[in-house]
Design an enzyme around this catalytic site. Structure first.
Site, PDB file in Angstrom:
ATOM      1  CE  LYS A  24      -2.710   0.757   3.735  1.00 19.62           C
ATOM      2  NZ  LYS A  24      -2.477   2.067   4.375  1.00 19.62           N
ATOM      3  N   GLY A  97      -4.659   8.016   5.512  1.00 25.07           N
ATOM      4  CA  GLY A  97      -3.736   8.951   6.161  1.00 25.07           C
ATOM      5  C   GLY A  97      -2.546   9.263   5.270  1.00 25.07           C
ATOM      6  NE  ARG A 125      -5.307   8.210  11.355  1.00 18.17           N
ATOM      7  CZ  ARG A 125      -4.583   7.436  10.550  1.00 18.17           C
ATOM      8  NH1 ARG A 125      -5.118   6.968   9.439  1.00 18.17           N
ATOM      9  NH2 ARG A 125      -3.345   7.147  10.842  1.00 18.17           N
ATOM     10  CB  SER A 170       5.293   9.773  11.504  1.00 18.51           C
ATOM     11  OG  SER A 170       4.440   9.984  10.403  1.00 18.51           O
ATOM     12  CD  GLN A 172       0.576   8.343   7.238  1.00 18.66           C
ATOM     13  OE1 GLN A 172       0.025   9.098   8.037  1.00 18.66           O
ATOM     14  NE2 GLN A 172       0.019   7.217   6.817  1.00 18.66           N
ATOM     15  CG  ASP A 318       0.658   0.032   9.385  1.00 19.53           C
ATOM     16  OD1 ASP A 318       0.317   0.893  10.230  1.00 19.53           O
ATOM     17  OD2 ASP A 318       1.009   0.330   8.229  1.00 19.53           O
TER      18      ASP A 318
HETATM   19  C1  S3P Z   1       2.551   4.868   6.151  1.00 20.33           C
HETATM   20  C2  S3P Z   1       3.136   5.202   7.345  1.00 20.33           C
HETATM   21  C3  S3P Z   1       2.656   4.746   8.653  1.00 20.33           C
HETATM   22  C4  S3P Z   1       1.699   3.564   8.521  1.00 20.33           C
HETATM   23  C5  S3P Z   1       0.690   3.773   7.437  1.00 20.33           C
HETATM   24  C6  S3P Z   1       1.377   3.973   6.099  1.00 20.33           C
HETATM   25  C7  S3P Z   1       3.121   5.392   4.898  1.00 20.33           C
HETATM   26  O1  S3P Z   1       1.980   5.800   9.283  1.00 20.33           O
HETATM   27  O2  S3P Z   1       1.049   3.348   9.746  1.00 20.33           O
HETATM   28  O3  S3P Z   1      -0.187   2.667   7.348  1.00 20.33           O
HETATM   29  O4  S3P Z   1       2.757   4.896   3.817  1.00 20.33           O
HETATM   30  O5  S3P Z   1       3.939   6.317   4.971  1.00 20.33           O
HETATM   31  P1  S3P Z   1       2.764   6.887  10.202  1.00 20.33           P
HETATM   32  O6  S3P Z   1       3.619   7.702   9.340  1.00 20.33           O
HETATM   33  O7  S3P Z   1       1.661   7.701  10.827  1.00 20.33           O
HETATM   34  O8  S3P Z   1       3.512   6.063  11.209  1.00 20.33           O
END
Ligand code: S3P
Length: 431
Positions: A24, A97, A125, A170, A172, A318
């Site tokens: 993903k 997210g 969130r 993180s 993200q 995750d």
């Molecule tokens: C993700 C980062 C993670 C993960 C999410 C996907 C990504 O989140 O939990 O399912 O693709 O960068 P966080 O950055 O909030 O840890």
């Protein structure tokens, strides 16, 4: 819409081979970077999950032509770093997210206005974690709750580079700032307390961008271009994890999961399950488009409880819902610490898993940053609720494979966000 309930029975053993769908995180990034590249990018193994389709639709709404081939491949006609167009409507990130946070960084540096929103879960969130550091770069972003929650309205403008010490590990946050950094004047650096998944860094390099990783952080210099390339998305280790745990906890199992991404920033679940005495063997290790991949052979094992914390947490962030199922089947107590981030995922996963395990007769105690699970008893049957969270729904289904009585799971449509064929794959192993 009526929520869908599934009832899952126990399994006599998981045997044979499976292939899980594409990663993903990597699929999101393939669309984002392919759209920003000069030239045409072909993506094979793209995950057709709802989250990724939210990203795909958002880039189409900004003028990017993306073809969906009959074999599932994508062909993205990149428009270059400065080629996106102002979307005429709000961009709906659904439950994702990754879509909303990475796009906040990207959109902050555009020369147009945009609005990002999402479903009822995403709108709860925390967005301040990206909005605040982006504001330090000169971004103008408004949101509900003083900019903490979506919808977010972004008035794109020139950005200045910055150095940011993220309080959370993180990907993200890191990726949002790297994307903004691509549009900023100078060098942007992000420090994080533990290394989070590094797919953005790896893929940007694959597109010819110079990204410097060092102990504790990463830097990018603004003004660089991306050059189209072919991408092969490996199977998602987060999806494979459900079947790893299933094969470990159900007696008489021997399951080969093919083509699993084993990037070290994601493979914490394998290390944790091995520490629990799980039999997992990696074979045919190879590299696909800058990402390490292997086949994983999993056999039923007598698991034992362990302590989990520190840098292993972001490497398995995750997977804690399904790790908690493994822990409930292990001899002894498993303690999960340093995992406060679980409180702000698609749902509060500490509370949601404690509820599920409680219904299934497991002795569990929660803490602000984790939980303790006393393992060893076989699950009793019952009825649980996913809270609209795909990973809670799928973890509950895995528990059902070794329960004394059927388990009904309410609100199961959410699995389409990350694992559209989960129930189909599971059916093969249901008694
Ligand atoms: C993700 C980062 C993670 C993960 C999410 C996907 C990504 O989140 O939990 O399912 O693709 O960068 P966080 O950055 O909030 O840890």
């Amino acid at each position: 819409m009526m929520s869908q309930t599934k009832t899952i029975l126990s399994s006599a053993g998981l045997n044979g081979e499976i292939v899980v769908p594409g990663d993903k995180s990597i699929s999101h990034r393939s669309i984002m970077f392919g759209s920003l590249a000069e030239g045409t990018t072909r993506v094979s193994g793209f995950l057709q999950g709802e989250d990724n389709l939210s990203t795909l639709n958002a880039f189409r709404a900004m003028g990017v032509e993306i073809e969906q081939c009959s074999d599932g491949d994508l062909i993205i006609h990149g428009r270059g770093v400065r080629g996106l167009q102002e979307p005429v409507d709000v961009l709906d990130c659904g439950n994702s997210g990754t879509t909303i946070r990475l796009m906040s960084g990207l959109l902050a540096g555009q020369s147009f206005f945009s609005v990002l929103t999402g479903d009822q879960y995403l709108r709860k969130r925390p967005m301040g974690r990206v909005v605040n550091p982006l504001a330090e770069m000169g971004a103008t972003i408004w949101g509900r709750q003083q900019g903490q929650c979506a919808p977010l309205a972004i008035h794109g403008r020139p950005l200045k580079a910055s150095t940011y010490h993220s309080p959370v590990a993180s990907a993200q946050v890191k990726s949002a700032l790297l994307l903004a950094g691509l549009y900023a004047d100078g060098e942007t650096t992000v420090y994080e307390p533990h290394l989070s998944r590094d797919h953005s860094e790896r893929m940007l390099r694959h597109f010819g961008v110079e990204v410097t990783s060092f102990d504790g952080g990463v830097s990018i210099v603004g003004g660089q271009s991306l050059h189209a390339c072919d991408l092969l998305v490996p199977g998602d280790i987060s999806s494979a994890a459900f079947f790893m745990v299933a094969a470990l906890i159900v007696p008489n199992s021997e399951l080969l999961i093919r083509n699993v991404g084993i990037n070290p920033t994601r493979s914490g679940v394998i290390d944790i399950l091995k520490k629990m005495n799980g039999s997992l063997e990696l074979t045919s290790q190879r590299v696909m488009a800058g990402e390490p991949v292997a086949d994983v052979l999993v056999k039923s094992s007598a698991l034992k409880g362990i302590e989990i914390g520190g840098e292993d947490v972001p490497r398995a962030i995750d997977e804690f819902p399904v790790i908690s199922i493994a822990a409930a089947c292990a001899e002894g107590t498993t303690v999960i610490r340093d995992a406060r981030e679980l409180r702000v995922k698609e749902t509060d996963r500490i509370a949601a898993m404690a509820d599920v395990l409680g219904v299934l007769g497991v002795d569990v105690a929660t803490a602000e940053d984790g939980m303790s699970i006393i393992g060893g008893e076989q699950f009793c049957g019952g009825s649980v609720n996913s809270c609209g969270d795909h990973r809670i729904a799928m973890s509950s289904a895995i528990a059902a494979l070794r329960a004394k009585a059927p388990i009904s799971i309410e609100d199961t449509e959410c699995t389409a966000t990350s694992f559209p064929n989960f129930w189909e794959l599971l059916t093969q192993f249901n008694a």
